[in-house]
Design a protein around this motif. Structure first.
Motif, PDB file in Angstrom:
ATOM      1  N   GLU A 455       0.814  -1.219   0.000  1.00  0.00           N
ATOM      2  CA  GLU A 455       0.000   0.000   0.000  1.00  0.00           C
ATOM      3  C   GLU A 455       0.847   1.268   0.000  1.00  0.00           C
ATOM      4  OE1 GLU A 455       0.596  -1.334   4.269  1.00  0.00           O
ATOM      5  OE2 GLU A 455       0.093  -2.264   2.334  1.00  0.00           O
ATOM      6  N   LYS A 456       2.167   1.125   0.244  1.00  0.00           N
ATOM      7  CA  LYS A 456       3.051   2.300   0.271  1.00  0.00           C
ATOM      8  C   LYS A 456       3.678   2.592  -1.086  1.00  0.00           C
ATOM      9  CE  LYS A 456       4.258   1.508   5.146  1.00  0.00           C
ATOM     10  NZ  LYS A 456       5.351   1.274   6.110  1.00  0.00           N
ATOM     11  N   VAL A 457       3.614   1.641  -2.001  1.00  0.00           N
ATOM     12  CA  VAL A 457       4.257   1.792  -3.311  1.00  0.00           C
ATOM     13  C   VAL A 457       3.308   2.484  -4.283  1.00  0.00           C
ATOM     14  CG1 VAL A 457       5.206   0.563  -5.303  1.00  0.00           C
ATOM     15  CG2 VAL A 457       5.770  -0.184  -2.983  1.00  0.00           C
ATOM     16  N   HIS A 458       3.815   3.521  -4.958  1.00  0.00           N
ATOM     17  CA  HIS A 458       3.010   4.274  -5.927  1.00  0.00           C
ATOM     18  C   HIS A 458       3.806   4.431  -7.221  1.00  0.00           C
ATOM     19  CE1 HIS A 458       0.397   5.424  -2.534  1.00  0.00           C
ATOM     20  NE2 HIS A 458       1.523   5.658  -1.871  1.00  0.00           N
ATOM     21  N   HIS A 459       3.195   4.075  -8.323  1.00  0.00           N
ATOM     22  CA  HIS A 459       3.834   4.243  -9.625  1.00  0.00           C
ATOM     23  C   HIS A 459       3.487   5.618 -10.183  1.00  0.00           C
ATOM     24  CE1 HIS A 459       3.714  -0.336  -9.592  1.00  0.00           C
ATOM     25  NE2 HIS A 459       5.001  -0.005  -9.550  1.00  0.00           N
ATOM     26  N   ILE A 460       4.512   6.397 -10.499  1.00  0.00           N
ATOM     27  CA  ILE A 460       4.340   7.778 -10.957  1.00  0.00           C
ATOM     28  C   ILE A 460       4.742   7.854 -12.423  1.00  0.00           C
ATOM     29  CG2 ILE A 460       5.009  10.177 -10.567  1.00  0.00           C
ATOM     30  CD1 ILE A 460       3.506   8.978  -8.224  1.00  0.00           C
ATOM     31  N   GLU A 461       3.806   8.196 -13.281  1.00  0.00           N
ATOM     32  CA  GLU A 461       4.072   8.189 -14.723  1.00  0.00           C
ATOM     33  C   GLU A 461       4.833   9.423 -15.180  1.00  0.00           C
ATOM     34  OE1 GLU A 461       3.536   5.585 -16.426  1.00  0.00           O
ATOM     35  OE2 GLU A 461       2.346   4.491 -14.940  1.00  0.00           O
ATOM     36  N   ASN A 462       4.666  10.542 -14.475  1.00  0.00           N
ATOM     37  CA  ASN A 462       5.354  11.760 -14.896  1.00  0.00           C
ATOM     38  C   ASN A 462       5.597  12.649 -13.673  1.00  0.00           C
ATOM     39  OD1 ASN A 462       2.879  13.503 -14.561  1.00  0.00           O
ATOM     40  ND2 ASN A 462       2.156  12.151 -16.209  1.00  0.00           N
ATOM     41  N   LEU A 463       6.428  13.648 -13.857  1.00  0.00           N
ATOM     42  CA  LEU A 463       6.807  14.517 -12.743  1.00  0.00           C
ATOM     43  C   LEU A 463       5.643  15.341 -12.227  1.00  0.00           C
ATOM     44  CD1 LEU A 463      10.344  15.757 -13.853  1.00  0.00           C
ATOM     45  CD2 LEU A 463       9.775  13.957 -12.230  1.00  0.00           C
ATOM     46  N   GLN A 464       4.700  15.645 -13.119  1.00  0.00           N
ATOM     47  CA  GLN A 464       3.542  16.421 -12.698  1.00  0.00           C
ATOM     48  C   GLN A 464       2.790  15.702 -11.579  1.00  0.00           C
ATOM     49  OE1 GLN A 464       3.183  19.382 -13.826  1.00  0.00           O
ATOM     50  NE2 GLN A 464       1.253  19.995 -12.907  1.00  0.00           N
ATOM     51  N   GLN A 465       2.676  14.392 -11.693  1.00  0.00           N
ATOM     52  CA  GLN A 465       2.033  13.608 -10.629  1.00  0.00           C
ATOM     53  C   GLN A 465       2.864  13.660  -9.341  1.00  0.00           C
ATOM     54  OE1 GLN A 465       1.127   9.591 -11.780  1.00  0.00           O
ATOM     55  NE2 GLN A 465       0.252  10.194 -13.752  1.00  0.00           N
ATOM     56  N   LEU A 466       4.193  13.577  -9.493  1.00  0.00           N
ATOM     57  CA  LEU A 466       5.068  13.617  -8.327  1.00  0.00           C
ATOM     58  C   LEU A 466       4.938  14.944  -7.592  1.00  0.00           C
ATOM     59  CD1 LEU A 466       7.311  12.152  -6.720  1.00  0.00           C
ATOM     60  CD2 LEU A 466       8.971  13.315  -8.193  1.00  0.00           C
ATOM     61  N   PHE A 467       4.764  16.038  -8.370  1.00  0.00           N
ATOM     62  CA  PHE A 467       4.686  17.361  -7.753  1.00  0.00           C
ATOM     63  C   PHE A 467       3.400  17.581  -6.960  1.00  0.00           C
ATOM     64  CE2 PHE A 467       7.555  19.003 -11.397  1.00  0.00           C
ATOM     65  CZ  PHE A 467       8.670  18.484 -10.744  1.00  0.00           C
ATOM     66  N   THR A 468       2.429  16.674  -7.098  1.00  0.00           N
ATOM     67  CA  THR A 468       1.231  16.766  -6.259  1.00  0.00           C
ATOM     68  C   THR A 468       1.508  16.252  -4.841  1.00  0.00           C
ATOM     69  OG1 THR A 468       0.441  14.573  -6.916  1.00  0.00           O
ATOM     70  CG2 THR A 468      -0.266  16.452  -8.276  1.00  0.00           C
ATOM     71  N   CYS A 469       2.650  15.546  -4.686  1.00  0.00           N
ATOM     72  CA  CYS A 469       3.039  15.018  -3.370  1.00  0.00           C
ATOM     73  C   CYS A 469       4.246  15.763  -2.788  1.00  0.00           C
ATOM     74  CB  CYS A 469       3.399  13.534  -3.473  1.00  0.00           C
ATOM     75  SG  CYS A 469       2.173  12.533  -4.327  1.00  0.00           S
ATOM     76  N   ILE A 470       5.134  16.181  -3.695  1.00  0.00           N
ATOM     77  CA  ILE A 470       6.369  16.858  -3.283  1.00  0.00           C
ATOM     78  C   ILE A 470       6.533  18.088  -4.168  1.00  0.00           C
ATOM     79  CG2 ILE A 470       8.869  16.640  -2.993  1.00  0.00           C
ATOM     80  CD1 ILE A 470       8.417  13.556  -3.042  1.00  0.00           C
ATOM     81  N   LEU A 471       6.618  19.248  -3.576  1.00  0.00           N
ATOM     82  CA  LEU A 471       6.749  20.478  -4.361  1.00  0.00           C
ATOM     83  C   LEU A 471       8.048  20.465  -5.159  1.00  0.00           C
ATOM     84  CD1 LEU A 471       5.532  23.143  -1.761  1.00  0.00           C
ATOM     85  CD2 LEU A 471       4.257  22.198  -3.704  1.00  0.00           C
ATOM     86  N   PRO A 472       8.068  21.063  -6.366  1.00  0.00           N
ATOM     87  CA  PRO A 472       9.260  21.044  -7.218  1.00  0.00           C
ATOM     88  C   PRO A 472      10.508  21.564  -6.518  1.00  0.00           C
ATOM     89  CG  PRO A 472       7.374  21.897  -8.431  1.00  0.00           C
ATOM     90  CD  PRO A 472       6.926  21.743  -7.007  1.00  0.00           C
ATOM     91  N   GLU A 473      10.348  22.613  -5.706  1.00  0.00           N
ATOM     92  CA  GLU A 473      11.515  23.194  -5.056  1.00  0.00           C
ATOM     93  C   GLU A 473      12.039  22.338  -3.903  1.00  0.00           C
ATOM     94  OE1 GLU A 473       7.809  25.395  -3.429  1.00  0.00           O
ATOM     95  OE2 GLU A 473       8.568  24.631  -5.357  1.00  0.00           O
ATOM     96  N   GLU A 474      11.339  21.266  -3.557  1.00  0.00           N
ATOM     97  CA  GLU A 474      11.740  20.419  -2.437  1.00  0.00           C
ATOM     98  C   GLU A 474      12.450  19.145  -2.874  1.00  0.00           C
ATOM     99  OE1 GLU A 474      11.657  20.889   0.777  1.00  0.00           O
ATOM    100  OE2 GLU A 474      10.647  22.824   0.762  1.00  0.00           O
ATOM    101  N   ILE A 475      12.692  18.989  -4.174  1.00  0.00           N
ATOM    102  CA  ILE A 475      13.343  17.759  -4.642  1.00  0.00           C
ATOM    103  C   ILE A 475      14.374  18.080  -5.714  1.00  0.00           C
ATOM    104  CG2 ILE A 475      11.448  17.316  -6.278  1.00  0.00           C
ATOM    105  CD1 ILE A 475      12.032  14.285  -5.765  1.00  0.00           C
ATOM    106  N   ASP A 476      15.562  17.524  -5.565  1.00  0.00           N
ATOM    107  CA  ASP A 476      16.631  17.666  -6.555  1.00  0.00           C
ATOM    108  C   ASP A 476      16.453  16.580  -7.607  1.00  0.00           C
ATOM    109  OD1 ASP A 476      17.747  19.750  -5.107  1.00  0.00           O
ATOM    110  OD2 ASP A 476      18.942  18.390  -3.880  1.00  0.00           O
ATOM    111  N   ILE A 477      16.220  16.983  -8.832  1.00  0.00           N
ATOM    112  CA  ILE A 477      15.916  16.045  -9.916  1.00  0.00           C
ATOM    113  C   ILE A 477      17.079  16.023 -10.899  1.00  0.00           C
ATOM    114  CG2 ILE A 477      14.317  15.481 -11.774  1.00  0.00           C
ATOM    115  CD1 ILE A 477      12.140  16.925 -10.240  1.00  0.00           C
ATOM    116  N   PRO A 478      17.647  14.839 -11.198  1.00  0.00           N
ATOM    117  CA  PRO A 478      18.733  14.757 -12.182  1.00  0.00           C
ATOM    118  C   PRO A 478      18.292  15.323 -13.532  1.00  0.00           C
ATOM    119  CG  PRO A 478      18.514  12.692 -10.984  1.00  0.00           C
ATOM    120  CD  PRO A 478      17.328  13.533 -10.601  1.00  0.00           C
ATOM    121  N   PRO A 479      19.171  16.016 -14.248  1.00  0.00           N
ATOM    122  CA  PRO A 479      18.800  16.633 -15.540  1.00  0.00           C
ATOM    123  C   PRO A 479      18.232  15.653 -16.548  1.00  0.00           C
ATOM    124  CG  PRO A 479      20.905  17.487 -14.764  1.00  0.00           C
ATOM    125  CD  PRO A 479      20.541  16.378 -13.829  1.00  0.00           C
ATOM    126  N   PHE A 480      18.778  14.424 -16.585  1.00  0.00           N
ATOM    127  CA  PHE A 480      18.290  13.481 -17.597  1.00  0.00           C
ATOM    128  C   PHE A 480      16.838  13.066 -17.322  1.00  0.00           C
ATOM    129  CE2 PHE A 480      19.783  10.481 -14.376  1.00  0.00           C
ATOM    130  CZ  PHE A 480      18.849   9.467 -14.428  1.00  0.00           C
TER     131      PHE A 480
END
Length: 508
Positions: A455-480
């Motif tokens: 129940e803790k595992v979540h598949h995220i298809e794109n960064l937009q979905q991730l940003f609903t849980c973690i704000l963009p400025e709160e995560i360091d994302i590799p350029p690639f």
């Protein structure tokens, strides 16, 4: 004083601010800014736990953090860090010799050296300090870490013991671990701070002041770690609790080596007859309090019982905890710099619920090349202090191929080894850009291999979905990852949105 009564450059210890006083306006602002609303919540959660280093104003009033030359301190004794022949050339020793004068060199020849971990004393000669305590720190090698820790502890302990024996009111401590000796500064600082703290608790009633004299490089590390051992309030004590290292030493601050400890069982046996008289109960109680009366039985026999499913849940938990502690000790002793250089695991900001975010970059893990056992040790080393409170994991599966696709057997081994707090406090595990194979493997792994993770595992298809849980400025994302996400999920982004879509990771 200089000749003719001119004021010297020596520093009066009594004029320096102690640790229980603000060290300036900025220091007070910094300290208050660290105690955020989130810290208030954490402090409330930790109220039931007792810190091994409680707030003690009487001890804080004896502690001074001084950025400057230890040779300039006007106190009863200062500490010189040297080598076994007491001829070392380092900034601290050179300064002490310069101010003390040539008589010091002649006096040191009479001492005929000093062994690692020991401390010897001379006069201060032309210094403002009356005495100089000379000590020799260990040369650090990762595979001999335990010996180095014990030796460095002995340095500080013996210095403090000499101070007590000679009824010294004040002592100025330099950083004993010099650059030449390669002791990691942060690790050495933990030992210095806790050893002095324990000595003042147990034997420091007549010592009035202990000055930690540090350089510009050393000061930020000392300021960061001092609240762990010398909290300035009960609130700071509670907030610092999760950040204490696993090994906080024994009652004197001496490093504890789990492999050398006698294995102790909670209940060596149950007395079938409780009808004995009080005197007999008292005698048995005294016998049972001895260490050898509480030793466990054959460890191999216990492991056999585990395999046969005949060991109690409590005993299994203790066995697992011992096993994890062995892994943790190994993780702290081994040189894992090659794994760290991959930049495959790092801490970033917090999610919307204020929980720490840890990032794993799948593409940076060449599983067919690296030593996966070392990778496991590195994971334990980094994560041990993170997992004391709630956290989330973000796994960038982006562009991960066959050569860096984590094997489920490795994940199962990792899950079996880690401490219970890893599992309990993990609140979410986000797989970003998962492939179909990843989704199937994850389903099998969480369904049949481990429990409580599905129940803790979540598949995220794109960064937009991730940003609903973690704000963009709160995560360091590799350029690639950003580049890939732009290509496959362009429908979710406008150019303006993408420009603000997360911080760039320092390097690939």
């Amino acid at each position: 004083m200089d000749p003719l009564g001119a004021r010297s450059q020596f520093v009066e210890v009594q004029n320096l601010p102690t640790w229980d006083q603000p060290q300036g306006v900025q220091d007070e602002v910094d300290r208050k800014s660290q105690l955020t609303e989130e810290d208030d919540q954490l402090a409330n959660q930790l109220n039931s736990l007792e810190s091994p280093f409680p707030f003690r104003q009487d001890i804080n009033s004896k502690i001074v953090l001084f950025n400057g030359d230890v040779a300039l301190l006007n106190c009863t004794a200062i500490v010189n860090t040297s080598n076994e022949t007491l001829t070392d050339k380092n900034p601290v020793s050179d300064s002490i010799h310069r101010y003390a004068g040539p008589e010091l060199r002649d006096e040191l020849l009479k001492l005929k050296g000093c062994r690692t971990g020991e401390a010897k004393m001379t006069e201060g000669f032309n210094l403002a300090a009356r005495f100089i305590i000379h000590t020799v720190g260990p040369k650090y090698k990762a595979k001999y870490r335990t010996a180095a820790e014990s030796s460095l502890y002995s340095c500080y302990r013996n210095v403090m013991q000499l101070s007590k024996e000679h009824a010294m009111a004040s002592v100025g401590l330099c950083v004993v671990s010099t650059v030449k000796r390669a002791y990691p500064l942060e690790d050495a600082t933990h030992i210095a701070l806790r050893t002095v703290r324990r000595f003042l608790e147990n034997h420091g009633e007549n010592i009035e002041t202990v000055v930690f004299a540090v350089s510009d490089v050393e000061e930020p590390v000392y300021r960061k770690l001092m609240p762990l051992y010398y909290p300035c309030s009960i609130k700071e004590e509670k907030i610092s609790l999760p950040f204490l290292p696993a090994d906080i030493g024994n009652a004197e601050g001496e490093p504890v080596v789990p492999e050398r400890q006698i294995r102790i069982a909670e209940k060596p046996g149950n007395l079938e007859d409780d009808s004995g008289d009080d005197s007999l109960d008292s005698d048995l109680g005294l016998v049972g309090s001895h260490a050898f009366a509480r030793m466990e039985g054959d460890v191999d026999k216990q492991r056999k019982l585990i395999l046969q499913g005949q060991m109690s849940e409590a005993a299994q938990h203790k066995q697992h905890q011992r096993n994890y502690n062995r892994w943790l000790c190994r993780a702290r002793a081994e040189d894992l710099s090659d794994i760290a250089a991959l930049k495959a695991l790092y801490q970033t900001g917090v999610d919307l619920c204020g929980r720490t975010v840890m990032v794993v970059v799948g593409r940076n893990i060449p599983v067919t090349i690296i030593d996966m056992e070392k990778a496991l040790l590195y994971f334990i080393h980094v994560m041990d202090h993170i997992t004391v409170k709630e956290y989330v994991m973000v796994y960038f599966h982006t562009l991960t191929a066959e050569h860096n696709h984590l094997d489920t057997d490795f994940l199962k081994k990792l899950y079996d080894i880690v401490d219970a707090k890893f599992k309990k406090n993990l609140r979410a595990f986000y797989f970003v850009h998962p492939t179909f194979r990843t989704k199937v493997s994850t389903w099998f792994f969480t369904t049949f291999s481990v429990s409580g993770l599905k129940e803790k595992v979540h598949h995220i298809e794109n960064l937009q979905q991730l940003f609903t849980c973690i704000l963009p400025e709160e995560i360091d994302i590799p350029p690639f990852v950003l580049e890939y996400d732009t290509r496959v999920s362009i429908q979710y982004f406008t150019p303006l949105q993408f420009m603000g879509g997360g911080k760039s990771f320092p390097s690939d």
